[in-house]
Design a protein around this motif. Structure first.
Motif, mmCIF file in Angstrom:
data_model
loop_
_atom_site.group_PDB
_atom_site.id
_atom_site.type_symbol
_atom_site.label_atom_id
_atom_site.label_comp_id
_atom_site.label_asym_id
_atom_site.label_seq_id
_atom_site.Cartn_x
_atom_site.Cartn_y
_atom_site.Cartn_z
ATOM 1 N N ALA A 68 6.118 73.899 3.866
ATOM 2 C CA ALA A 68 4.917 74.700 4.096
ATOM 3 C C ALA A 68 4.979 76.031 3.352
ATOM 4 O O ALA A 68 3.994 76.472 2.754
ATOM 5 C CB ALA A 68 4.730 74.930 5.594
ATOM 6 N N PHE A 69 6.137 76.683 3.360
ATOM 7 C CA PHE A 69 6.255 77.984 2.708
ATOM 8 C C PHE A 69 6.402 77.863 1.186
ATOM 9 O O PHE A 69 6.072 78.803 0.457
ATOM 10 C CB PHE A 69 7.441 78.763 3.281
ATOM 11 C CG PHE A 69 7.138 79.416 4.598
ATOM 12 C CD1 PHE A 69 6.306 80.529 4.659
ATOM 13 C CD2 PHE A 69 7.651 78.907 5.771
ATOM 14 C CE1 PHE A 69 6.013 81.131 5.878
ATOM 15 C CE2 PHE A 69 7.364 79.501 6.991
ATOM 16 C CZ PHE A 69 6.542 80.612 7.048
ATOM 17 N N GLY A 239 -6.355 69.912 6.654
ATOM 18 C CA GLY A 239 -5.291 70.309 7.571
ATOM 19 C C GLY A 239 -5.580 69.915 9.008
ATOM 20 O O GLY A 239 -4.759 69.273 9.674
ATOM 21 N N LEU A 240 -6.770 70.267 9.491
ATOM 22 C CA LEU A 240 -7.098 70.009 10.898
ATOM 23 C C LEU A 240 -7.280 68.523 11.189
ATOM 24 O O LEU A 240 -6.962 68.071 12.293
ATOM 25 C CB LEU A 240 -8.361 70.781 11.287
ATOM 26 C CG LEU A 240 -8.191 72.299 11.412
ATOM 27 C CD1 LEU A 240 -9.517 72.963 11.750
ATOM 28 C CD2 LEU A 240 -7.151 72.645 12.477
ATOM 29 N N PHE A 246 -1.195 63.226 13.539
ATOM 30 C CA PHE A 246 0.124 63.562 14.063
ATOM 31 C C PHE A 246 0.196 63.318 15.568
ATOM 32 O O PHE A 246 1.238 62.902 16.085
ATOM 33 C CB PHE A 246 0.450 65.025 13.750
ATOM 34 C CG PHE A 246 0.511 65.331 12.282
ATOM 35 C CD1 PHE A 246 0.996 64.395 11.385
ATOM 36 C CD2 PHE A 246 0.083 66.552 11.783
ATOM 37 C CE1 PHE A 246 1.049 64.660 10.021
ATOM 38 C CE2 PHE A 246 0.134 66.836 10.429
ATOM 39 C CZ PHE A 246 0.622 65.884 9.546
ATOM 40 N N ALA A 247 -0.909 63.575 16.266
ATOM 41 C CA ALA A 247 -0.935 63.329 17.709
ATOM 42 C C ALA A 247 -0.700 61.851 18.002
ATOM 43 O O ALA A 247 0.107 61.484 18.878
ATOM 44 C CB ALA A 247 -2.272 63.780 18.295
ATOM 45 N N LEU A 248 -1.385 61.002 17.252
ATOM 46 C CA LEU A 248 -1.274 59.560 17.480
ATOM 47 C C LEU A 248 0.112 59.047 17.103
ATOM 48 O O LEU A 248 0.754 58.316 17.872
ATOM 49 C CB LEU A 248 -2.343 58.824 16.672
ATOM 50 C CG LEU A 248 -2.695 57.405 17.147
ATOM 51 C CD1 LEU A 248 -3.468 57.462 18.446
ATOM 52 C CD2 LEU A 248 -3.516 56.690 16.087
ATOM 53 N N ILE A 377 0.058 72.266 10.517
ATOM 54 C CA ILE A 377 -0.545 71.469 11.584
ATOM 55 C C ILE A 377 0.456 70.438 12.113
ATOM 56 O O ILE A 377 0.488 70.139 13.310
ATOM 57 C CB ILE A 377 -1.820 70.759 11.077
ATOM 58 C CG1 ILE A 377 -2.920 71.782 10.767
ATOM 59 C CG2 ILE A 377 -2.327 69.737 12.090
ATOM 60 C CD1 ILE A 377 -3.407 72.543 11.975
ATOM 61 N N LEU A 378 1.313 69.934 11.220
ATOM 62 C CA LEU A 378 2.335 68.969 11.622
ATOM 63 C C LEU A 378 3.208 69.522 12.741
ATOM 64 O O LEU A 378 3.587 68.796 13.669
ATOM 65 C CB LEU A 378 3.202 68.610 10.406
ATOM 66 C CG LEU A 378 4.475 67.794 10.662
ATOM 67 C CD1 LEU A 378 4.151 66.425 11.237
ATOM 68 C CD2 LEU A 378 5.291 67.660 9.386
ATOM 69 N N PHE A 379 3.503 70.812 12.679
ATOM 70 C CA PHE A 379 4.363 71.395 13.700
ATOM 71 C C PHE A 379 3.578 72.026 14.844
ATOM 72 O O PHE A 379 4.088 72.141 15.954
ATOM 73 C CB PHE A 379 5.317 72.400 13.060
ATOM 74 C CG PHE A 379 6.251 71.725 12.109
ATOM 75 C CD1 PHE A 379 7.258 70.908 12.576
ATOM 76 C CD2 PHE A 379 6.078 71.844 10.746
ATOM 77 C CE1 PHE A 379 8.096 70.232 11.699
ATOM 78 C CE2 PHE A 379 6.904 71.179 9.855
ATOM 79 C CZ PHE A 379 7.918 70.373 10.344
ATOM 80 N N ALA A 380 2.340 72.422 14.571
ATOM 81 C CA ALA A 380 1.525 72.979 15.655
ATOM 82 C C ALA A 380 1.104 71.890 16.634
ATOM 83 O O ALA A 380 1.075 72.114 17.854
ATOM 84 C CB ALA A 380 0.287 73.668 15.075
#
Length: 412
Positions: A68-69, A239-240, A246-248, A377-380
């Protein structure tokens, strides 16, 4: 694209683009092989190196933080220097760090193993993040606008392929030969594709102007994308819309096993089928939108279909919570399958649309912006979902994902 392409006073046939696609796609695969493989070997890491569960969780996520960075700086550098040198640099640096991490882990006291892994995986994420934008830029250069969706779909399919291969081979190699050999083998793949990049990936001279969507693009700096609202809008949307993905993929095992009481073997098969389907839908979706020239319409359609699928999943979850039954549990399985197929189908088309909007001088920077948003978003997502689950229920979790899909319809 014409039958002959002139590059640096040499002539190459248009068939060379398939070598470029092969190299770029599998370069991404060998990197995601590591990203997917390290978590799959988590139990061995915990036992062999005496790593606590909280530290282990941090190690699983540190590669993504590095990516990400590193994405945007790498993307800007790619647009300035070209995709070939950045691809070679990223692959060789990643290989070097993998080998160095494996060597140090073998010689330091076991108490320092977590620190060694933390630093090594962070740098691997920083260096490997260069592959996303540079490989995407190479593909956008070599393929015509009516082929780019298909080509990017193939490249995006490399991501689940790498995850799947890593999840299978990292534990297998680690248990048979030791975890460090998984790192050595990963480094070997990186070196191999760095060599193929040197042989096959060549920057095409864009000339004074390049046709994109039928409009001549004037020479402009890579940073102009930071000033365009339309670019930011699709970056945020990409992103969103990864949040329901990722949730699934992260919580399906927990949801179907603990809530719907489905056997782990069946859930593993479901997740495997979803990933395989994702490869097919990304490639076919890219091919379809190339022929119809309707990427924006395709993205809107996917968001609506995904919203409907998640809404059905939300309703079934609510009814199962009220009156559990075998029929409803298998209906939940079917809903997860359908939602997974839809929500994982759009990535290649989304990236192609973003790259087309950005123009040839800013492709890598724009893709890096989207990938940065994706990895945050992957980590959020796995951080926030437990809070939603505790505050509401699984019905609330899938309901929020439904709303995310609806919202992205308007951004796309």
């Amino acid at each position: 694209m014409s039958d002959k392409i002139f590059i640096n006073d040499r002539v190459r046939s248009s068939g060379h683009k398939w070598k470029v696609l092969f190299t770029c796609a599998l370069a991404n695969t060998c990197f995601t092989f590591v990203i997917g493989g390290v978590p799959a070997a988590a139990l061995l890491l915990r036992d062999d190196y005496q790593i606590s569960t909280p530290v282990l969780g941090m190690l699983m996520g540190i590669v993504g933080i590095g990516i990400a960075f590193g994405e945007v700086p790498w993307g800007m550098l790619t647009d300035r220097l070209g995709d070939r040198p950045i691809l070679i640099t990223g692959l060789t640096t990643t290989a070097f760090v993998l080998i160095l991490t494996a060597i140090i882990i073998n010689v330091v006291p076991i108490v320092y193993a977590p620190v060694t892994l933390f630093i090594g995986l962070l740098i691997i994420g920083l260096s490997g993040g260069s592959l996303n934008g540079s490989s995407g830029r190479a593909i956008m250069q070599w393929f015509d606008k009516d082929e780019r969706g298909f080509a990017m779909g193939v490249r995006q399919t490399a991501v689940p392929l790498g995850y799947a291969l890593g999840a299978v081979f990292f534990p297998l190699v680690s248990y048979k030969m030791g975890f460090v050999w998984s790192l050595y083998i990963s480094a070997l793949f990186c070196i191999l594709f760095a060599f193929l990049t040197y042989l096959w990936v060549v920057d095409i001279d864009q000339g004074k102007s390049t046709e994109t969507n039928g409009t001549a693009q004037k020479t402009e700096s890579a940073t102009h994308v930071f000033k365009q609202f339309a670019i930011w809008r699709i970056v945020v949307a990409i992103g969103l819309l990864c949040a329901p993905q990722f949730a699934l993929m992260t919580f399906t095992m927990l949801f179907l096993h603990d809530f719907a009481h489905i056997n782990i073997e069946y859930i593993s098969a479901i997740l495997f089928f979803i990933q395989i389907s994702a490869g097919f839908t990304r490639i076919s979706g890219g091919y379809y939108t190339d022929k119809k020239n309707n990427r924006a319409g395709f993205l809107k359609a996917v968001t609506i279909l995904s919203a409907i699928a998640f809404f059905v999943l939300t309703l079934l979850t609510f009814f199962y919570g009220e009156t559990p039954s075998t029929h409803l549990s298998w209906a939940l399985v079917a809903a997860v399958l359908v939602a997974g197929v839809f929500i994982l189908s759009w990535q290649g088309v989304g990236m192609t649309e973003l790259a087309t909007m950005a123009g040839p001088k800013s492709v890598a920077t724009a893709m890096a912006m989207a990938n940065t948003a994706t990895f945050f978003i992957l980590f959020a997502t796995p951080t926030i979902i437990p809070w939603i689950l505790n505050a509401t229920s699984w019905t609330g979790v899938w309901g929020v994902m439904t709303l995310v899909c609806v919202g992205m319809f308007f951004l796309f």
